[in-house]
Design a protein around this motif. Structure first.
Motif, PDB file in Angstrom:
ATOM      1  N   TYR A  33       0.811  -1.218   0.000  1.00 44.82           N
ATOM      2  CA  TYR A  33       0.000   0.000   0.000  1.00 44.82           C
ATOM      3  C   TYR A  33       0.848   1.274   0.000  1.00 44.82           C
ATOM      4  N   HIS A  36       1.497   3.748  -2.827  1.00 46.89           N
ATOM      5  CA  HIS A  36       0.501   4.763  -3.202  1.00 46.89           C
ATOM      6  C   HIS A  36       0.785   6.144  -2.594  1.00 46.89           C
ATOM      7  N   HIS A  61      -1.754  11.036   3.583  1.00 48.11           N
ATOM      8  CA  HIS A  61      -3.154  11.348   3.289  1.00 48.11           C
ATOM      9  C   HIS A  61      -4.153  10.236   3.580  1.00 48.11           C
ATOM     10  N   ASP A  62      -3.714   8.965   3.560  1.00 47.94           N
ATOM     11  CA  ASP A  62      -4.653   7.865   3.834  1.00 47.94           C
ATOM     12  C   ASP A  62      -4.492   7.255   5.228  1.00 47.94           C
ATOM     13  N   ASP A 122      -3.939  12.315  -5.881  1.00 44.92           N
ATOM     14  CA  ASP A 122      -4.530  11.040  -5.433  1.00 44.92           C
ATOM     15  C   ASP A 122      -5.396  10.435  -6.547  1.00 44.92           C
ATOM     16  N   ASN A 126      -4.656   6.967  -8.683  1.00 42.71           N
ATOM     17  CA  ASN A 126      -5.617   5.858  -8.692  1.00 42.71           C
ATOM     18  C   ASN A 126      -6.130   5.552 -10.100  1.00 42.71           C
TER      19      ASN A 126
HETATM   20 ZN    ZN Z   1      -5.145   7.788  -1.636  1.00 43.18          ZN
END
Ligand code: ZN
Ligand code: NDP
Length: 179
Positions: A33, A36, A61-62, A122, A126
């Motif tokens: 992850y 990202h 950010h996540d 972001d 994605n």
């Molecule tokens: Zn994200």
């Protein structure tokens, strides 16, 4: 205490890697992850963004949305500016996914310039990921829906960064999605 820019960035990378350590992306290879958030921050670098708070927020950010990290923890560790930008790009996971996606479209025009930069990067990351390969269990329709929804969020960020918007525009054009 980290007082240099380099130290502040490495502190974020390490914090984020630790928080996301057991998570994987949805692609068939199950990429770690952490690729990202690092990739989102790097898109901002490519876009000419040099503001350290924004790059730190991108790396983090996540963490509140997808790990056990609290807003208070980010505030204590990285300060109110960085924690504030992360809060602006964090969805409330207690809501139904349809409601979360609807609220993102509605709220995006009102977030800060820094939060819009993170949102653009972001979405670009994605969408490029989806273009590269379809997540396990996703139909082509679901991918197409994700492009359409993303365009509505990106529409609320226009006028923020030429490079990111241009790259997004290219992806939407390829799929015949209106911005
Ligand atoms: Zn994200
Ligand atoms: P989605 O299920 O819409 O998945 C997209 C999100 O997954 C991205 O925004 C990204 O978020 C993350 N992601 C991880 N790996 C990838 C990848 N390889 N490519 C692109 N994106 C990736 O997101 P939600 O978490 O908002 O939705 C959760 C639930 O909602 C699901 O459990 C599903 O059941 C339901 N849902 C169903 C849909 C349908 O059936 N049509 C449509 C949408 C949601 P990040 O930047 O945070 O990593």
């Amino acid at each position: 205490k980290s007082d240099s820019v380099a130290a502040a960035i490495v502190k974020c990378v390490n914090f984020s890697a630790t928080k996301h350590r057991s998570q994987r992306r949805k692609d068939p290879e199950q990429t770690p992850y952490i690729n990202h958030p690092i990739g989102v921050a790097y898109l901002l670098v490519e876009a000419g963004v040099e503001d350290v708070d924004t790059l730190q927020a991108a790396l983090l950010h996540d963490t509140v949305e997808d790990t056990d990290t609290s807003h208070q923890e980010l505030d204590d560790t990285f300060g109110p500016k960085v924690a504030g930008v992360v809060a602006e790009v964090t969805d409330d996971k207690s809501l139904h996914w349809r409601e979360r996606k609807r609220l993102q479209i509605i709220h995006t025009p009102d977030v800060s310039h820094e939060a819009k930069l993170v949102k653009l990067a972001d979405k670009l990351y994605n969408l490029r990921d989806l273009e590269r390969c379809k997540p396990l269990g996703w139909t082509d329709t679901r991918v197409a829906e994700y492009f359409k929804w993303s365009a509505q969020v990106v529409a609320g960020c226009l006028g923020t960064n030429k490079y990111l918007e241009g790259e997004l525009e290219k992806l939407f054009t390829l799929r015949n999605v209106e911005l």
